[in-house]
Scaffold this active site. Structure first.
Site, mmCIF file in Angstrom:
data_model
loop_
_atom_site.group_PDB
_atom_site.id
_atom_site.type_symbol
_atom_site.label_atom_id
_atom_site.label_comp_id
_atom_site.label_asym_id
_atom_site.label_seq_id
_atom_site.Cartn_x
_atom_site.Cartn_y
_atom_site.Cartn_z
ATOM 1 N N GLY A 133 0.734 -1.178 0.129
ATOM 2 C CA GLY A 133 -0.197 -0.433 -0.073
ATOM 3 C C GLY A 133 1.088 1.545 -0.304
ATOM 4 N N GLY A 359 -32.265 -5.283 4.201
ATOM 5 C CA GLY A 359 -33.141 -5.695 2.564
ATOM 6 C C GLY A 359 -31.953 -5.182 1.109
ATOM 7 N N HIS A 361 -32.021 -1.886 -0.007
ATOM 8 C CA HIS A 361 -30.930 -0.793 0.006
ATOM 9 C C HIS A 361 -30.046 -0.895 0.556
ATOM 10 C CE1 HIS A 361 -34.681 1.257 -1.045
ATOM 11 N NE2 HIS A 361 -35.312 1.586 0.208
ATOM 12 N N GLY A 362 -29.344 -2.252 1.673
ATOM 13 C CA GLY A 362 -28.179 -2.648 1.699
ATOM 14 C C GLY A 362 -27.410 -2.354 0.816
ATOM 15 N N TYR A 363 -27.898 -3.004 -0.111
ATOM 16 C CA TYR A 363 -26.689 -3.692 -1.573
ATOM 17 C C TYR A 363 -26.112 -1.953 -1.910
ATOM 18 C CZ TYR A 363 -25.547 -6.039 -5.695
ATOM 19 O OH TYR A 363 -25.317 -6.587 -6.598
ATOM 20 N N GLU A 383 -1.942 -8.592 7.269
ATOM 21 C CA GLU A 383 -1.431 -9.160 8.602
ATOM 22 C C GLU A 383 -1.538 -10.102 9.218
ATOM 23 O OE1 GLU A 383 0.427 -5.876 9.299
ATOM 24 O OE2 GLU A 383 -0.556 -4.822 8.286
HETATM 25 C C1 LIG Z 1 -5.322 -4.565 0.956
HETATM 26 C C2 LIG Z 1 -4.299 -5.997 0.933
HETATM 27 C C3 LIG Z 1 -3.063 -4.867 1.642
HETATM 28 C C4 LIG Z 1 -1.546 -5.268 1.646
HETATM 29 N N1 LIG Z 1 -0.617 -4.432 2.108
HETATM 30 C C5 LIG Z 1 0.440 -4.818 2.366
HETATM 31 C C6 LIG Z 1 1.661 -4.000 2.847
HETATM 32 O O1 LIG Z 1 1.337 -2.962 2.890
HETATM 33 N N2 LIG Z 1 2.558 -4.504 2.508
HETATM 34 C C7 LIG Z 1 3.337 -5.536 2.379
HETATM 35 O O2 LIG Z 1 3.693 -6.404 2.716
HETATM 36 N N3 LIG Z 1 2.049 -6.689 1.995
HETATM 37 C C8 LIG Z 1 0.755 -6.207 2.028
HETATM 38 N N4 LIG Z 1 -0.888 -7.594 1.601
HETATM 39 C C9 LIG Z 1 -0.504 -8.508 2.038
HETATM 40 C C10 LIG Z 1 -0.560 -9.522 2.950
HETATM 41 O O3 LIG Z 1 0.073 -9.584 4.026
HETATM 42 C C11 LIG Z 1 -0.416 -11.304 2.457
HETATM 43 O O4 LIG Z 1 -1.071 -10.716 1.289
HETATM 44 C C12 LIG Z 1 -0.932 -11.934 3.293
HETATM 45 O O5 LIG Z 1 0.258 -12.383 3.994
HETATM 46 C C13 LIG Z 1 -1.141 -13.061 3.357
HETATM 47 O O6 LIG Z 1 -0.815 -13.904 2.062
HETATM 48 P P1 LIG Z 1 -0.679 -14.515 0.948
HETATM 49 O O7 LIG Z 1 -1.275 -13.723 0.242
HETATM 50 O O8 LIG Z 1 -0.068 -14.644 0.410
HETATM 51 O O9 LIG Z 1 -1.216 -15.742 0.898
HETATM 52 P P2 LIG Z 1 -1.004 -17.441 0.691
HETATM 53 O O10 LIG Z 1 -0.067 -17.134 2.194
HETATM 54 O O11 LIG Z 1 -1.256 -17.694 -0.585
HETATM 55 O O12 LIG Z 1 -2.107 -18.095 1.388
HETATM 56 C C14 LIG Z 1 -2.925 -18.060 0.064
HETATM 57 C C15 LIG Z 1 -4.303 -19.968 1.310
HETATM 58 O O13 LIG Z 1 -2.702 -20.653 1.557
HETATM 59 C C16 LIG Z 1 -3.183 -20.905 3.305
HETATM 60 N N5 LIG Z 1 -1.398 -21.634 3.722
HETATM 61 C C17 LIG Z 1 -0.737 -21.052 3.733
HETATM 62 N N6 LIG Z 1 0.007 -21.624 3.936
HETATM 63 C C18 LIG Z 1 -0.369 -22.953 4.504
HETATM 64 C C19 LIG Z 1 -0.415 -23.743 5.916
HETATM 65 N N7 LIG Z 1 1.213 -23.616 6.727
HETATM 66 N N8 LIG Z 1 -1.167 -24.260 6.692
HETATM 67 C C20 LIG Z 1 -2.625 -24.346 6.069
HETATM 68 N N9 LIG Z 1 -3.123 -22.826 5.460
HETATM 69 C C21 LIG Z 1 -1.870 -22.310 4.428
HETATM 70 C C22 LIG Z 1 -3.847 -19.534 3.688
HETATM 71 O O14 LIG Z 1 -4.609 -20.208 4.558
HETATM 72 C C23 LIG Z 1 -4.683 -19.761 2.088
HETATM 73 O O15 LIG Z 1 -5.606 -19.933 2.393
HETATM 74 C C24 LIG Z 1 -1.789 -6.700 1.767
HETATM 75 C C25 LIG Z 1 -2.639 -7.393 1.190
HETATM 76 C C26 LIG Z 1 -4.220 -6.850 1.265
HETATM 77 C C27 LIG Z 1 -5.360 -8.106 0.672
HETATM 78 C C1 LIG Z 2 -29.839 -5.988 -7.236
HETATM 79 C C2 LIG Z 2 -31.570 -5.517 -6.641
HETATM 80 C C3 LIG Z 2 -31.837 -5.682 -8.134
HETATM 81 C C4 LIG Z 2 -33.253 -5.553 -7.954
HETATM 82 N N1 LIG Z 2 -34.175 -5.722 -9.193
HETATM 83 C C5 LIG Z 2 -35.864 -4.997 -8.922
HETATM 84 C C6 LIG Z 2 -35.869 -5.147 -10.002
HETATM 85 O O1 LIG Z 2 -35.905 -5.208 -11.188
HETATM 86 N N2 LIG Z 2 -37.512 -5.017 -9.445
HETATM 87 C C7 LIG Z 2 -38.427 -5.112 -8.824
HETATM 88 O O2 LIG Z 2 -39.474 -4.234 -8.311
HETATM 89 N N3 LIG Z 2 -37.515 -5.338 -7.808
HETATM 90 C C8 LIG Z 2 -35.814 -5.326 -7.427
HETATM 91 N N4 LIG Z 2 -35.575 -5.822 -6.575
HETATM 92 C C9 LIG Z 2 -35.657 -4.786 -5.302
HETATM 93 C C10 LIG Z 2 -36.384 -6.334 -4.455
HETATM 94 O O3 LIG Z 2 -37.391 -7.678 -4.397
HETATM 95 C C11 LIG Z 2 -36.218 -5.824 -3.101
HETATM 96 O O4 LIG Z 2 -35.177 -5.693 -2.417
HETATM 97 C C12 LIG Z 2 -36.465 -7.207 -1.900
HETATM 98 O O5 LIG Z 2 -38.343 -7.409 -2.354
HETATM 99 C C13 LIG Z 2 -36.406 -6.850 -0.742
HETATM 100 O O6 LIG Z 2 -37.353 -6.171 -0.018
HETATM 101 P P1 LIG Z 2 -37.340 -4.805 0.412
HETATM 102 O O7 LIG Z 2 -35.381 -4.331 0.272
HETATM 103 O O8 LIG Z 2 -37.944 -3.912 0.454
HETATM 104 O O9 LIG Z 2 -36.482 -4.977 2.367
HETATM 105 P P2 LIG Z 2 -37.162 -5.327 3.154
HETATM 106 O O10 LIG Z 2 -38.753 -6.263 3.522
HETATM 107 O O11 LIG Z 2 -37.299 -4.119 4.040
HETATM 108 O O12 LIG Z 2 -36.655 -6.159 4.329
HETATM 109 C C14 LIG Z 2 -35.262 -5.461 5.533
HETATM 110 C C15 LIG Z 2 -35.344 -6.489 6.512
HETATM 111 O O13 LIG Z 2 -36.490 -6.196 7.493
HETATM 112 C C16 LIG Z 2 -36.899 -7.998 8.062
HETATM 113 N N5 LIG Z 2 -38.337 -8.313 7.511
HETATM 114 C C17 LIG Z 2 -38.995 -7.363 6.934
HETATM 115 N N6 LIG Z 2 -40.558 -8.116 6.894
HETATM 116 C C18 LIG Z 2 -39.863 -9.239 8.064
HETATM 117 C C19 LIG Z 2 -41.212 -9.974 8.725
HETATM 118 N N7 LIG Z 2 -42.333 -10.422 7.941
HETATM 119 N N8 LIG Z 2 -40.151 -11.136 9.483
HETATM 120 C C20 LIG Z 2 -39.326 -11.003 10.250
HETATM 121 N N9 LIG Z 2 -38.462 -9.819 9.123
HETATM 122 C C21 LIG Z 2 -38.966 -9.500 8.589
HETATM 123 C C22 LIG Z 2 -36.366 -8.152 6.419
HETATM 124 O O14 LIG Z 2 -35.466 -9.690 6.113
HETATM 125 C C23 LIG Z 2 -34.981 -7.409 6.345
HETATM 126 O O15 LIG Z 2 -34.293 -8.243 7.283
HETATM 127 C C24 LIG Z 2 -33.701 -5.864 -6.410
HETATM 128 C C25 LIG Z 2 -32.963 -5.373 -5.569
HETATM 129 C C26 LIG Z 2 -31.799 -5.846 -5.831
HETATM 130 C C27 LIG Z 2 -30.752 -5.490 -4.393
#
Ligand SMILES: Cc1cc2nc3c(=O)[nH]c(=O)nc-3n(C[C@H](O)[C@H](O)[C@H](O)COP(=O)(O)OP(=O)(O)OC[C@H]3O[C@@H](n4cnc5c(N)ncnc54)[C@H](O)[C@@H]3O)c2cc1C
Ligand SMILES: Cc1cc2nc3c(=O)[nH]c(=O)nc-3n(C[C@H](O)[C@H](O)[C@H](O)COP(=O)(O)OP(=O)(O)OC[C@H]3O[C@@H](n4cnc5c(N)ncnc54)[C@H](O)[C@@H]3O)c2cc1C
Lengths: 628, 628
Positions: A133, A359, A361-363, A383
């Protein structure tokens, strides 16, 4: 770029986003300079900015690195430059081919006696520094980790393992890459569009010998290796970063639960159980409470655990400073690695749960949650990858078990329970379990005992599985260990949940008894415990403290807690007092004007300036006007 | 825009991304026209395009909607226009204030007898249509859902509930919004930057009476309501969408596991258990298998479950066509709602697990995983929110239990077990459990019995909890139901996992015995079963078939399965045969050239064209060149 309207940030291209991040940074630095805050911890700025800016890596990672690895003389020279941003640095450890396995880095550092210089080289494609970074576009210098090679008296080359060197990479005159330096941005990411994670190839680049970070090891002018006095001290820096991650998780999770909770009392859907005439607030559905309240509980739990861990860290730093005493390091190293894993997983999960609970709106990015989530989740990997760190913690805990079994005293506060459990077996818990089992079960002291016991039993059963593996299959330790990786994660989780619960209870106990705050926190604490207990019920059942007859009562108690917590829910998140600007969310606004804000932000976005879309003439008109 | 280099897509601004999506769409349509494929199911195109394009909503949602809700005469007029994209449509149901609760929509549709028209109006801010894909910038028409109000003989207005009307919204001449229409894009989202989810406000907009979708209900010229013959048939369309989502999940999850599995045999990290000289492929660590293999098993399981569900759907459609027989609808409605939930959660979880399993490189968009994930997860919320649908399924299952308890026959294939279990109690399972309990436990037939029994017991215990709630607290049904929401989810999951496992086993049984494929699939199926069993162990323990003594053996068996599956892992994902272009991943390439591709894509991205970043002069130079 307009800094004041973060909702429009999402319409910029990647390049524009980065330039905007520079503008925001420059503004922040002006303010810091004006107020004389250059030496202040930068976290408060990043908290309120709510923007991904590349200077974070300089302020936190680079400065943290040199403060722990550079010698006092080096710091005297570099720190003023760095604090004033005349030198902008970053931390180049990871390579294209190596992340977790730092010992496997391929970058080389050779000492050239003739000129008193180090020559740093990237010999292979996979040795390219990657992910760093601040490297891609911003920084002028970077700390490079590479294999240190030195010649002995006979001219024989010896590898001393990874060491760090400060390397200038961009001209201080015009910012162009210096000779031998190939540097750039690694491309688009899940989050952090405003940060220039970069790559770096060095083609036999030379720096003075004095550029090696030499608080610990150093190289003499003759090219001899001078060992660090306390090799373990090197790890103290990494511990600090992880402690910070644990403490900081709270600032992310608190935003998510603030948004989801506030929105869930504005959002109404379906004529509900409480009033057949108006629609119910969705937070009144028990399922919605189930999606959000455990994360409120977790957020508070992590807050107290973070404070606890951080105070251990302060204690260790004081010990080191006062008398170079590093005896607290191994325990803190294990706890910080383990908690980093558990807490970052829990925080990611909580943010995602809150996003989904909003729901549709969270998207929307206007909810603030997608960006919060996409930016946060990198911590699960960086890290110290979350599946590798717990292996270290498990190793430490197994060692403690071994000590206990050998009758050696265990001194660490957070692991002493292993000894206690080892000697007391089932007694401790039975003391607490009265005849009326259930009312006692939901007592925090009993819950703590259950978590403690469960952790101990997981450690013990892993130890037994290792024994089994070694004896029965005649396999080597490494392959038995690999096969039991998953058990190591289980052990780590059990230990860390105990740590968190213990911190939470200890903090509650320090509050005056029977006051309202204590009651509210006690409920949250119980929910934290029961929620996690219910999720891993089989691990608790396995130890026969609980029987399957308690499953239904536990679920019932959780439902009761929801009802008890509901009246305080909004206050519990308002208590974080996160300003609307910092939250950046149309759903989470303090005043509840959700729909007005969504409309305003959407309607006024740049994409809606023209009523006919770019591309209509070329791509749509020919279709719409075609003959049938 | 360059269609051929999707890796550069991420550098465009939101507006440019949308225009690119139009370019891609236009190309796709040209190809379809040329090859005479306009009437073909569009899914194969979207599969291979691997791009988010707004025409998806027209091709799938709008066409699906009119095909199921428009009358034959209407279809005759509209379909040719729509298939040739002279009319581009979308589906406007959701409003700013209402999603899940469709009955609560606020948009009004009034019949104006004088002109034989409907007048459609958005009376409030919250009645604004919102989220509608294709609406913001693309479409010329939309199906609007609103409350139908008609005057009776006495001039009294009556609300007939939500109905659908086709409304033209943009000029066919120049694409500008028509009079009374306010329309635009709702802003940036977690995914789908190439899709214009939009908003719509209608200010007393008029359309001819014949624009009401009238396969079912219709309004006479006099303004009288003519009832649909089979009101339930209206739901058949929704069922189709959910069946499709279940089937389609496979195409997303298969990509994620292909990428993670292939990368995990290229990626090496740490000198490993198998060979102390070279670093191990990360897939050889049991923890990595634990992160990926359960999702391979799940992917195959969903594939077979999707096929099964889809064949039930075909059967129902044939019944309806042949003799208007809708007797299969309630069961299919319940199963498709329940499976939609379980499968979309499982798929999202699998994609995220695969992304994390790729370590740092999984956070890069060049891995293909962030985009796959961010685009996919909307399905958890859309087309029936995942916490609301299961309540419908649970209601249906509770009804079946009631039937069973009343001795009424249950005819549905997938729910008949409720009757069997009700009458047989513990006998069925005991037949299978031999003296040597464990070797039998890992038999697929026994595992299926366990899942069946667990589902039945969850249904029964929810029924009992409802009884308890109703009698003891004298609360109303709605509030008892709300309090037991979480139990409804539990019931749904148990039933659907049984459905999936049953589909998987049935498919395996149709393969010639003892062939290699059958063996491989049997292992995957066992892993699917044991992995899910282990996660919800307490639910299985609760019914006392399993005891805590089986916990360790189950975990051991899972570890054994990992070792057995490992040699086939790469073939299992290669079998999906996903072309590199479709995968769009530097990590998942068939040829394994991971590092070369990462380097090439990163190095050549537009952001790296200039070696000095935009903003250097304005924001960085003043800092770097400042006086100390
Ligand atoms: C947003 C972001 C910012 C970053 N910034 C920095 C930075 O500023 N400077 C920097 O130096 N680095 C940076 N990094 C790098 C980061 O530190 C590495 O990505 C991190 O250490 C993970 O290592 P890797 O990607 O090589 O994963 P890997 O080690 O390749 O892991 C791949 C998979 O293999 C698995 N695995 C590997 N070894 C084992 C084992 N012995 N046992 C079981 N499972 C294993 C892991 O669990 C994982 O599922 C950044 C990464 C990200 C995503
Ligand atoms: C990418 C995307 C594309 C879409 N495309 C279309 C489209 O083309 N046309 C269209 O008409 N719509 C579209 N939608 C809308 C979609 O259908 C609604 O977002 C979906 O029906 C969920 O309704 P809501 O957002 O009103 O959620 P809400 O109903 O407001 O839900 C909010 C929270 O309240 C909870 N909740 C609500 N009622 C109850 C209950 N009775 N019991 C327990 N928990 C409850 C839910 O579980 C949720 O956690 C799209 C949405 C997305 C994200």
């Amino acid at each position: 770029p307009n800094i004041g309207q973060p909702q429009n940030y999402h319409f910029l291209s990647r390049e524009e986003q980065f330039t905007r991040a520079l503008a925001v940074s420059s503004k922040m630095i002006q303010v810091k300079k004006k107020l004389g805050l250059l030496e202040m911890s930068p976290n408060i700025f990043y908290y309120h900015l709510n923007a991904e800016i590349p200077f974070l890596l300089h302020d936190v990672v680079f400065l943290g690195c040199i403060k722990s690895l550079a010698s006092d003389e080096q710091l005297k020279e570099w720190l003023p430059l760095a604090l004033n941003y005349k030198l902008i640095g970053c931390y180049s450890q990871t390579e294209l081919g190596h992340g977790s396995n730092v010992q496997g880095l391929e970058t080389t550092i050779h000492y050239i006696k003739e000129t008193d210089e180090f020559e740093i080289n990237s010999p292979t494609l996979t040795s390219t520094k990657w992910w760093v970074g601040g490297l891609g576009k911003l920084c002028t210098h970077t700390v490079v980790f590479g294999q240190l090679w030195l010649k002995d008296e006979h001219g024989q080359l010896t590898n001393y393992g990874p060491h760090a060197v400060l390397v200038p990479i961009r001209s201080l005159e015009d910012h162009t890459p210096l000779k031998g330096v190939t540097v750039g941005d690694i491309g688009p990411k899940l989050g952090f569009a405003g940060v220039d994670n970069g790559y770096l190839r060095l083609d036999h680049v030379r720096v003075p010998r004095s550029n090696m970070l030499q608080r610990f090891a150093r190289v003499s002018p003759e090219g001899l290796y001078i060992k660090p006095p306390h090799s373990r001290l090197i790890y103290a820096g990494m511990v600090g970063v992880r402690v910070h991650i644990v403490e900081d998780s709270f600032t992310h999770l608190s935003r998510a639960i603030t948004i989801a909770t506030r929105y869930s009392v504005v959002r109404r859907q379906f004529k509900g159980p409480n009033d057949p005439k108006t629609e119910s607030k969705v937070l009144d559905y028990s399922n919605q409470m189930n999606r959000i309240f455990p994360h409120i509980a977790t957020c508070y739990a992590y807050f107290f655990a973070g404070k606890h861990l951080s105070s251990c860290h302060e204690r260790m730093k004081a010990d080191i400073k006062a008398r170079k005493d590093i005896s607290l390091l191994p325990e803190l190293h294990a706890n910080s690695a383990g908690l980093k894993t558990v807490v970052t997983y829990g925080t990611s999960e909580g943010i995602e749960a809150c996003r989904l609970a909003c729901g549709g709106h969270g998207y929307s990015k206007f909810s603030g949650l997608p960006t919060l989530q996409n930016n946060y989740v990198h911590v699960v990997t960086a890290e110290g990858e979350n599946n590798i760190l717990p292996q270290q913690t498990a190793r430490y805990l197994l060692k403690m078990l071994k000590s206990a079994s050998e009758g050696k005293p265990i001194t660490g506060d957070s692991v002493r329970y292993i000894q206690d459990e080892f000697s007391s077996e089932f007694n401790s818990i039975n003391q607490f379990m009265s005849a009326n089992k259930l009312s006692t079960l939901f007592d925090l002291r009993v819950l703590l005992q259950l978590f403690k016991r469960r952790s101990f039993m997981q450690i013990r059963s892993m130890a037994m599985a290792i024994q089994d593996g070694l004896s029965s299959n005649s396999e080597n330790v490494a392959s038995v260990w690999s096969e039991l990786n998953v058990e190591a994660l289980r052990v780590n989780k059990a230990h860390c949940q105990y740590f968190v619960l213990n911190s939470f209870i200890t903090s509650i106990n320090s509050i005056p008894a029977d006051g309202p705050i204590r009651n509210v926190l006690t409920r949250l604490c119980k929910l934290y415990a029961l929620y996690n207990l219910e999720r891993d019920l089989s691990e608790f059942l396995q130890e026969s403290y609980l029987s399957i007859n308690e499953i239904e009562p536990i679920r019932r108690e959780i439902r009761t807690l929801f009802k008890e917590i509901r009246p305080d829910a909004v206050s519990l998140v308002d208590a974080f007092d996160i300003p609307d600007f910092t939250l950046g969310s149309a759903l989470g606004r303090y005043d509840g004007r959700v729909y007005e804000t969504l409309w305003e932000w959407a309607h006024n976005q740049p994409f809606n300036k023209n009523s006919v879309v770019n591309g209509y003439d070329q791509y749509l008109k020919p279709l719409i006007k075609s003959k049938l």
